[in-house]
Motif scaffolding. Structure first.
Motif: not given
Length: 185
Positions: A40-47, A107-113, A136-141
């Motif tokens: 997602s856009s948020d995922h890419v932005t956070i990473a 680092v992993e950006v977390l997604s629901d899936s 490192v696990l970064i939440s999107q929600t």
């Protein structure tokens, strides 16, 4: 009667050759290839934000930071994963163009899936990497970062950081505001 489709297993070399021309990134687990879902856009932005603050911190030093398209190879398990961001301080890794073997930070950006896999089986696989010191696990929600830090006895300690707090990665003497990882979200 139902026909059973035989799964074709690839060698690591065949997988790497295939990945060079693939239009879609695939992870590799013991001979089997798994297509990665779009981010997602948020995922890419956070990473991207995480990469940016790490790159600025590590500039001019011995460590290198990589984003999204760099694989991590876990030889003992015959696995290649695509973490969102990695930091490696290994001289040997500098000679490897398409994957790294000795990340210090993943680092992993977390997604629901992917969240349960990133916290479970994937983390268990990553723990087989001797050089890994921080995961490192970064939440999107929600604006929260979970940091797993390897202890001297090889156990892993969890520390969570919320908005208004600073994420601290001791292995590279790094601190940043959690809010900076969510810039433009």
């Amino acid at each position: 009667m139902v026909a059973i489709q035989e799964v074709v297993k690839l060698s690591p070399e065949e997988y790497l050759t295939q990945e060079e021309t693939n239009s879609v990134k695939c992870e590799y687990i013991n001979g089997e290839v798994y297509e990665m879902a779009d981010a997602s856009s948020d995922h890419v932005t956070i990473a991207g934000n995480m990469f940016f603050v790490l790159k600025n911190h590590l500039r001019g030093g011995d460590c290198r930071v990589y984003i999204a398209d760099m694989k991590v190879r876990i030889d003992s398990l015959n696995i290649f994963y695509y973490p969102d961001v990695i930091v490696t301080c290994s001289q040997e890794d500098r000679a490897l163009n398409y994957y790294k073997r000795s990340p210090q930070i993943i680092v992993e950006v977390l997604s629901d899936s992917t969240e349960s896999f990133d916290r479970g089986d994937k983390f268990a696989d990553y723990r087989q990497i001797e050089s890994l010191k921080e995961y490192v696990l970064i939440s999107q929600t929600k604006k929260r970062v979970d940091l797993f830090t390897k202890q001297d006895n090889n156990s892993w300690q969890l520390t969570s950081f919320d908005e208004g707090e600073n994420l601290v990665l001791n292995s590279i003497n790094f601190t940043c505001a959690v809010s900076s990882l969510y810039e433009d979200i």
